[in-house]
Design a protein around this motif. Sequence first.
Motif, PDB file in Angstrom:
ATOM      1  N   ALA A 153      -4.491   7.160   6.950  1.00 21.66           N
ATOM      2  CA  ALA A 153      -4.772   5.716   7.046  1.00 21.66           C
ATOM      3  C   ALA A 153      -5.201   5.409   8.469  1.00 21.66           C
ATOM      4  CB  ALA A 153      -3.533   4.908   6.679  1.00 21.66           C
ATOM      5  N   THR A 154      -6.467   5.698   8.764  1.00 29.59           N
ATOM      6  CA  THR A 154      -6.965   5.521  10.131  1.00 29.59           C
ATOM      7  C   THR A 154      -8.118   4.535  10.232  1.00 29.59           C
ATOM      8  OG1 THR A 154      -8.577   7.304   9.911  1.00 29.59           O
ATOM      9  CG2 THR A 154      -6.394   7.918  10.720  1.00 29.59           C
ATOM     10  N   GLY A 155      -8.879   4.362   9.147  1.00 25.45           N
ATOM     11  CA  GLY A 155     -10.092   3.547   9.241  1.00 25.45           C
ATOM     12  C   GLY A 155     -11.230   4.299   9.927  1.00 25.45           C
ATOM     13  N   ARG A 156     -11.169   5.637   9.917  1.00 25.00           N
ATOM     14  CA  ARG A 156     -12.237   6.485  10.488  1.00 25.00           C
ATOM     15  C   ARG A 156     -12.908   7.236   9.336  1.00 25.00           C
ATOM     16  NH1 ARG A 156     -11.172   3.693  13.890  1.00 25.00           N
ATOM     17  NH2 ARG A 156     -10.138   4.017  15.882  1.00 25.00           N
ATOM     18  N   THR A 201       0.833  -1.218   0.000  1.00 28.32           N
ATOM     19  CA  THR A 201       0.000   0.000   0.000  1.00 28.32           C
ATOM     20  C   THR A 201       0.867   1.267   0.000  1.00 28.32           C
ATOM     21  OG1 THR A 201      -1.787  -1.212   1.054  1.00 28.32           O
ATOM     22  CG2 THR A 201      -1.891   1.183   1.181  1.00 28.32           C
ATOM     23  N   ILE A 252       1.492  -1.911   8.607  1.00 25.94           N
ATOM     24  CA  ILE A 252       1.307  -2.196   7.181  1.00 25.94           C
ATOM     25  C   ILE A 252       1.145  -0.927   6.337  1.00 25.94           C
ATOM     26  CG2 ILE A 252       0.387  -4.521   7.553  1.00 25.94           C
ATOM     27  CD1 ILE A 252      -2.374  -3.473   6.889  1.00 25.94           C
ATOM     28  N   VAL A 273      -6.007   6.601   2.178  1.00 22.27           N
ATOM     29  CA  VAL A 273      -5.787   5.146   2.156  1.00 22.27           C
ATOM     30  C   VAL A 273      -7.019   4.394   2.684  1.00 22.27           C
ATOM     31  CG1 VAL A 273      -4.291   3.276   2.990  1.00 22.27           C
ATOM     32  CG2 VAL A 273      -3.297   5.485   2.429  1.00 22.27           C
ATOM     33  N   GLY A 274      -7.811   5.068   3.474  1.00 17.53           N
ATOM     34  CA  GLY A 274      -8.928   4.417   4.176  1.00 17.53           C
ATOM     35  C   GLY A 274      -9.952   3.761   3.268  1.00 17.53           C
ATOM     36  N   ILE A 275     -10.459   2.635   3.714  1.00 14.25           N
ATOM     37  CA  ILE A 275     -11.584   1.971   3.035  1.00 14.25           C
ATOM     38  C   ILE A 275     -12.592   1.647   4.128  1.00 14.25           C
ATOM     39  CG2 ILE A 275     -12.355   0.017   1.630  1.00 14.25           C
ATOM     40  CD1 ILE A 275      -9.514  -0.332   0.648  1.00 14.25           C
ATOM     41  N   THR A 330      -1.238  10.060  15.462  1.00 12.15           N
ATOM     42  CA  THR A 330      -1.952   8.868  15.917  1.00 12.15           C
ATOM     43  C   THR A 330      -3.206   9.305  16.674  1.00 12.15           C
ATOM     44  OG1 THR A 330      -0.998   8.742  18.126  1.00 12.15           O
ATOM     45  CG2 THR A 330       0.336   7.842  16.337  1.00 12.15           C
ATOM     46  N   SER A 331      -3.900   8.315  17.237  1.00 11.43           N
ATOM     47  CA  SER A 331      -5.099   8.643  18.014  1.00 11.43           C
ATOM     48  C   SER A 331      -4.738   9.430  19.265  1.00 11.43           C
ATOM     49  CB  SER A 331      -5.837   7.357  18.392  1.00 11.43           C
ATOM     50  OG  SER A 331      -5.048   6.591  19.272  1.00 11.43           O
ATOM     51  N   THR A 385      -2.559  -1.109  -4.495  1.00 13.70           N
ATOM     52  CA  THR A 385      -2.032  -2.105  -3.556  1.00 13.70           C
ATOM     53  C   THR A 385      -1.822  -3.440  -4.267  1.00 13.70           C
ATOM     54  OG1 THR A 385      -3.057  -1.006  -1.692  1.00 13.70           O
ATOM     55  CG2 THR A 385      -2.550  -3.325  -1.389  1.00 13.70           C
ATOM     56  N   ARG A 399      -0.358   4.888  12.319  1.00 13.29           N
ATOM     57  CA  ARG A 399       1.003   4.342  12.526  1.00 13.29           C
ATOM     58  C   ARG A 399       0.999   2.817  12.471  1.00 13.29           C
ATOM     59  NH1 ARG A 399       1.718   5.064  19.111  1.00 13.29           N
ATOM     60  NH2 ARG A 399      -0.502   4.983  19.545  1.00 13.29           N
ATOM     61  N   SER A 400       0.135   2.209  11.655  1.00 10.62           N
ATOM     62  CA  SER A 400       0.127   0.749  11.598  1.00 10.62           C
ATOM     63  C   SER A 400       1.411   0.257  10.921  1.00 10.62           C
ATOM     64  CB  SER A 400      -1.092   0.241  10.832  1.00 10.62           C
ATOM     65  OG  SER A 400      -0.954   0.535   9.462  1.00 10.62           O
TER      66      SER A 400
HETATM   67  P1  NDP Z   1      -5.066   0.228  11.890  1.00 10.72           P
HETATM   68  O1  NDP Z   1      -6.366   0.142  12.596  1.00 10.72           O
HETATM   69  O2  NDP Z   1      -4.039  -0.823  12.069  1.00 10.72           O
HETATM   70  O3  NDP Z   1      -4.391   1.624  12.269  1.00 10.72           O
HETATM   71  C1  NDP Z   1      -5.109   2.815  12.310  1.00 10.72           C
HETATM   72  C2  NDP Z   1      -4.219   3.929  12.765  1.00 10.72           C
HETATM   73  O4  NDP Z   1      -4.973   5.122  12.758  1.00 10.72           O
HETATM   74  C3  NDP Z   1      -3.674   3.747  14.187  1.00 10.72           C
HETATM   75  O5  NDP Z   1      -2.305   4.045  14.213  1.00 10.72           O
HETATM   76  C4  NDP Z   1      -4.475   4.739  15.015  1.00 10.72           C
HETATM   77  O6  NDP Z   1      -3.764   5.323  16.071  1.00 10.72           O
HETATM   78  C5  NDP Z   1      -4.781   5.813  13.985  1.00 10.72           C
HETATM   79  N1  NDP Z   1      -5.992   6.547  14.327  1.00 10.72           N
HETATM   80  C6  NDP Z   1      -7.214   6.031  14.579  1.00 10.72           C
HETATM   81  N2  NDP Z   1      -8.077   7.025  14.881  1.00 10.72           N
HETATM   82  C7  NDP Z   1      -7.369   8.172  14.802  1.00 10.72           C
HETATM   83  C8  NDP Z   1      -7.699   9.535  15.021  1.00 10.72           C
HETATM   84  N3  NDP Z   1      -8.923   9.910  15.377  1.00 10.72           N
HETATM   85  N4  NDP Z   1      -6.725  10.450  14.848  1.00 10.72           N
HETATM   86  C9  NDP Z   1      -5.476  10.101  14.502  1.00 10.72           C
HETATM   87  N5  NDP Z   1      -5.110   8.809  14.283  1.00 10.72           N
HETATM   88  C10 NDP Z   1      -6.042   7.874  14.447  1.00 10.72           C
HETATM   89  O7  NDP Z   1      -5.445   0.427  10.365  1.00 10.72           O
HETATM   90  P2  NDP Z   1      -4.615   0.160   8.993  1.00 10.72           P
HETATM   91  O8  NDP Z   1      -3.413   1.032   8.948  1.00 10.72           O
HETATM   92  O9  NDP Z   1      -4.479  -1.294   8.764  1.00 10.72           O
HETATM   93  O10 NDP Z   1      -5.691   0.699   7.942  1.00 10.72           O
HETATM   94  C11 NDP Z   1      -6.116   2.038   7.944  1.00 10.72           C
HETATM   95  C12 NDP Z   1      -7.191   2.207   6.887  1.00 10.72           C
HETATM   96  O11 NDP Z   1      -6.639   1.915   5.616  1.00 10.72           O
HETATM   97  C13 NDP Z   1      -8.384   1.255   7.027  1.00 10.72           C
HETATM   98  O12 NDP Z   1      -9.540   1.942   6.575  1.00 10.72           O
HETATM   99  C14 NDP Z   1      -8.066   0.118   6.074  1.00 10.72           C
HETATM  100  O13 NDP Z   1      -9.230  -0.524   5.590  1.00 10.72           O
HETATM  101  C15 NDP Z   1      -7.385   0.877   4.976  1.00 10.72           C
HETATM  102  N6  NDP Z   1      -6.454   0.083   4.185  1.00 10.72           N
HETATM  103  C16 NDP Z   1      -6.511   0.241   2.843  1.00 10.72           C
HETATM  104  C17 NDP Z   1      -5.657  -0.427   2.022  1.00 10.72           C
HETATM  105  C18 NDP Z   1      -5.736  -0.175   0.566  1.00 10.72           C
HETATM  106  O14 NDP Z   1      -5.316  -1.013  -0.184  1.00 10.72           O
HETATM  107  N7  NDP Z   1      -6.244   0.979   0.136  1.00 10.72           N
HETATM  108  C19 NDP Z   1      -4.679  -1.403   2.546  1.00 10.72           C
HETATM  109  C20 NDP Z   1      -4.616  -1.431   3.986  1.00 10.72           C
HETATM  110  C21 NDP Z   1      -5.492  -0.719   4.770  1.00 10.72           C
HETATM  111  P3  NDP Z   1      -3.258   4.458  17.356  1.00 10.72           P
HETATM  112  O15 NDP Z   1      -2.080   3.684  16.855  1.00 10.72           O
HETATM  113  O16 NDP Z   1      -2.903   5.495  18.358  1.00 10.72           O
HETATM  114  O17 NDP Z   1      -4.406   3.583  17.756  1.00 10.72           O
END
Ligand code: NDP
Length: 291
Positions: free
Chosen positions: A208-211, A141, A169, A229-231, A189-190, A266, A166-167
């Motif tokens: 890339a947060t998933g929010r 990605t 991946i 990046v989010g989905i 990060t969160s 990706t 900060r994941s």
């Molecule tokens: P993770 O859940 O592993 O990580 C999410 C990160 O976002 C964490 O580091 C978290 O912080 C941070 N976060 C969450 N909420 C907030 C906030 N309110 N403010 C700031 N930071 C925040 O997710 P992934 O990295 O695996 O995936 C992220 C998104 O990307 C998802 O929607 C996933 O579906 C998508 N994705 C898309 C891909 C593609 O091919 N387009 C491939 C992989 C993922 P903390 O560490 O402090 O909890």
Amino acid sequence: MTARIIDGKAIAQKVREELKGRIAQLREAGIVPGLDVIIVGENPASQVYVRNKATTSREIGIRSEVHALPAETPEDTLLRLIGELNRNPDVHGILVQLPLPAHIDSSKVLEAVDPAKDVDGFHLRNVGALVTGNKIFVPCTPNGVMRMLAEERLTVEGKDAVVVGRSNIVGKPMAFLLLEKGATVTICTSKTRNLAEHTRRADILVVATGRPRMITADMVKEGAVVIDVGINRLPDGKLVGDVDFESVKAKAGCLTPVPGGVGPMTIAMLLCNTVESAERVASASARGVKS
Ligand code: NDP
């Protein structure tokens, strides 16, 4: 300002076309690039991803096999399969679809994959290589994001880049790739206090947060490059990113859509890593080095 929309589908298509030529050359040399994908359990989203990876691989001439194991598969059985694939010279890429069931230690499994076949770039050796600037396989990605920036001729050097997330991946490897290209990088990060203060400084903002739709126009600098990046699937079934596309479109300089942005890149980069792996084997055998 209305943002230029970066067409990830078109760039991914271009990458696949390039790969076809490289695969044809490999086949002439008697090497068929091979990608083996392992899935454990019946997670519906994972099943879709795995199917897409295998189908897209086959479409461009990569041999691809899916090993679908039941959810209750013991860790030992999975490790044995990985060992067999590590030893099989027809296999150039091994991918273990995450998440794995809770009774399996994911780190142990990822470390069992031969780093030379770790096309996801998750093995510690590949992570270390990335961090020290000696890339072997880069996670798909963030690698896809870098390719998009390059294709769009967007300068990274000297820019302020902010990565939200900060994941292992996405967020962390993304930050290192931007750093390597000379950006000044902030990772949020969160736990970040006043996120908008950081995101508003970004020339390049990768989220890339998933929010769903958490990044709104007021959090973005005028003219910034915004990579989503989010989905996220909303209750009504609609797919949206982590960026509020409609409002940010009116302020950013460039923006990726969801779907059709980072997602297609990706898979394209996974195929790229598999072909690269096969090319390494080909050039080693041309030099008389046993792989
Ligand atoms: P993770 O859940 O592993 O990580 C999410 C990160 O976002 C964490 O580091 C978290 O912080 C941070 N976060 C969450 N909420 C907030 C906030 N309110 N403010 C700031 N930071 C925040 O997710 P992934 O990295 O695996 O995936 C992220 C998104 O990307 C998802 O929607 C996933 O579906 C998508 N994705 C898309 C891909 C593609 O091919 N387009 C491939 C992989 C993922 P903390 O560490 O402090 O909890």
